[in-house]
Design an enzyme around this catalytic site. Structure first.
Site, PDB file in Angstrom:
ATOM      1  N   HIS A 279      39.404  36.585  42.806  1.00 23.04           N
ATOM      2  CA  HIS A 279      39.833  35.394  43.558  1.00 23.04           C
ATOM      3  C   HIS A 279      39.048  34.159  43.126  1.00 23.04           C
ATOM      4  O   HIS A 279      39.603  33.073  42.990  1.00 23.04           O
ATOM      5  CB  HIS A 279      39.603  35.586  45.063  1.00 23.04           C
ATOM      6  CG  HIS A 279      40.723  36.265  45.785  1.00 23.04           C
ATOM      7  ND1 HIS A 279      41.995  35.767  45.833  1.00 23.04           N
ATOM      8  CD2 HIS A 279      40.751  37.413  46.507  1.00 23.04           C
ATOM      9  CE1 HIS A 279      42.768  36.576  46.567  1.00 23.04           C
ATOM     10  NE2 HIS A 279      42.029  37.584  46.983  1.00 23.04           N
TER      11      HIS A 279
ATOM     12  N   HIS B 197      37.995  42.759  43.343  1.00 21.04           N
ATOM     13  CA  HIS B 197      39.154  42.008  43.846  1.00 21.04           C
ATOM     14  C   HIS B 197      38.731  40.596  44.284  1.00 21.04           C
ATOM     15  O   HIS B 197      39.387  39.613  43.950  1.00 21.04           O
ATOM     16  CB  HIS B 197      39.762  42.804  45.019  1.00 21.04           C
ATOM     17  CG  HIS B 197      40.901  42.149  45.735  1.00 21.04           C
ATOM     18  ND1 HIS B 197      42.165  42.690  45.774  1.00 21.04           N
ATOM     19  CD2 HIS B 197      40.964  41.000  46.453  1.00 21.04           C
ATOM     20  CE1 HIS B 197      42.958  41.886  46.479  1.00 21.04           C
ATOM     21  NE2 HIS B 197      42.253  40.865  46.918  1.00 21.04           N
ATOM     22  N   GLU B 198      37.600  40.513  45.000  1.00 26.83           N
ATOM     23  CA  GLU B 198      37.154  39.206  45.505  1.00 26.83           C
ATOM     24  C   GLU B 198      36.623  38.320  44.380  1.00 26.83           C
ATOM     25  O   GLU B 198      36.841  37.106  44.393  1.00 26.83           O
ATOM     26  CB  GLU B 198      36.097  39.365  46.606  1.00 26.83           C
ATOM     27  CG  GLU B 198      36.518  40.174  47.830  1.00 26.83           C
ATOM     28  CD  GLU B 198      37.839  39.741  48.463  1.00 26.83           C
ATOM     29  OE1 GLU B 198      38.223  38.568  48.324  1.00 26.83           O
ATOM     30  OE2 GLU B 198      38.500  40.592  49.086  1.00 26.83           O
TER      31      GLU B 198
ATOM     32  N   GLY C  25      37.529  42.099  52.913  1.00 26.59           N
ATOM     33  CA  GLY C  25      36.883  41.158  52.007  1.00 26.59           C
ATOM     34  C   GLY C  25      37.585  39.820  52.066  1.00 26.59           C
ATOM     35  O   GLY C  25      38.756  39.745  52.471  1.00 26.59           O
TER      36      GLY C  25
ATOM     37  N   GLN D 195      40.328  31.652  49.495  1.00 29.28           N
ATOM     38  CA  GLN D 195      41.368  32.069  50.442  1.00 29.28           C
ATOM     39  C   GLN D 195      41.390  31.230  51.708  1.00 29.28           C
ATOM     40  O   GLN D 195      42.357  31.294  52.463  1.00 29.28           O
ATOM     41  CB  GLN D 195      41.199  33.548  50.799  1.00 29.28           C
ATOM     42  CG  GLN D 195      41.505  34.467  49.624  1.00 29.28           C
ATOM     43  CD  GLN D 195      41.332  35.916  50.011  1.00 29.28           C
ATOM     44  OE1 GLN D 195      40.214  36.417  50.017  1.00 29.28           O
ATOM     45  NE2 GLN D 195      42.409  36.589  50.355  1.00 29.28           N
TER      46      GLN D 195
ATOM     47  N   CYS E 104      46.063  42.318  50.004  1.00 34.57           N
ATOM     48  CA  CYS E 104      45.335  41.054  49.993  1.00 34.57           C
ATOM     49  C   CYS E 104      45.776  40.236  51.190  1.00 34.57           C
ATOM     50  O   CYS E 104      46.969  40.136  51.466  1.00 34.57           O
ATOM     51  CB  CYS E 104      45.656  40.308  48.694  1.00 34.57           C
ATOM     52  SG  CYS E 104      44.796  38.731  48.538  1.00 34.57           S
ATOM     53  N   LEU E 105      44.811  39.646  51.897  1.00 35.33           N
ATOM     54  CA  LEU E 105      45.167  38.815  53.063  1.00 35.33           C
ATOM     55  C   LEU E 105      46.061  37.645  52.655  1.00 35.33           C
ATOM     56  O   LEU E 105      46.840  37.155  53.467  1.00 35.33           O
ATOM     57  CB  LEU E 105      43.904  38.271  53.742  1.00 35.33           C
ATOM     58  CG  LEU E 105      42.979  39.303  54.395  1.00 35.33           C
ATOM     59  CD1 LEU E 105      41.802  38.603  55.053  1.00 35.33           C
ATOM     60  CD2 LEU E 105      43.734  40.153  55.407  1.00 35.33           C
TER      61      LEU E 105
HETATM   62 ZN    ZN Z   1      42.672  39.180  48.072  1.00 34.81          ZN
END
Ligand code: ZN
Length: 180
Positions: A139, A135-136, A46, A51, A93-94
């Site tokens: 963000h 989660h997204e 995701g 991000q 998380c990236l």
């Molecule tokens: Zn993340």
């Protein structure tokens, strides 16, 4: 199309609230394509627009299922309409490479959004897909999964998080372009 640079913990853009998308134009299509490519290049399931430094309410998910096609969605201006149950599971998380922790989320959600052409999308998600979408969406509100941990857990991770803020990334989590 291009792979964009992923922003890491400590970058202020991850703490800002993304704005509603109002124009469904060519630049939005290009953003969505870049997000898909970036997610793939970084092996993510995701990605939210914050991000990659874009403050628009756009997210993409690509979640494998055990027996069936992958869940691939583009959600623009997403809103969670219903939540039920609670489930705890591991998240990463990236933008916070190398850190994986259990997080409590709603087990099932119903989400309304539009796709990149402005067409309505409604998803009933559970398990890992529900977790990824929550989660997204966090963000897009400037919230990171580590914010949802206990104070004790956060204290335990403090040094690692500070290291990421200084740009010291774990070696096995270098961005694709920086890999040998
Ligand atoms: Zn993340």
């Amino acid at each position: 199309m291009s792979v964009r640079r992923v922003r890491y913990y400590g970058d202020p853009v991850l703490r800002q609230r993304a704005q509603l998308v109002r124009e469904f134009d060519a630049s939005l299509l290009a953003l969505v394509e870049d997000m898909r490519e970036t997610m793939k290049a970084y092996n993510g399931v995701g990605l939210a627009a914050n991000q990659i430094g874009v403050l628009q309410r756009v997210l993409v998910v690509d979640v494998p299922q055990q027996d069936g096609p992958r869940h691939q969605h583009v959600l623009i201006n997403p809103a969670i309409e219903k939540r039920s149950g609670t489930s705890r599971g591991e998240e990463g998380c990236l933008s916070i490479p190398g850190i994986y922790e259990d997080v409590s989320r709603a087990e099932k959600i119903k989400v309304r959004a539009v796709d990149e052409k402005g067409a309505p999308v409604e998803i009933e998600a559970e398990d890992y897909l529900a977790r990824a979408i929550q989660h997204e969406i966090d963000h897009l509100d400037g919230v990171l999964f580590v914010d949802r941990l206990s104070a004790l857990r956060r204290q335990f991770l403090r040094r690692d998080l500070e290291a990421i803020s200084r740009g010291e990334l774990p070696e096995d989590h270098l961005p694709p372009a920086a890999r040998p």
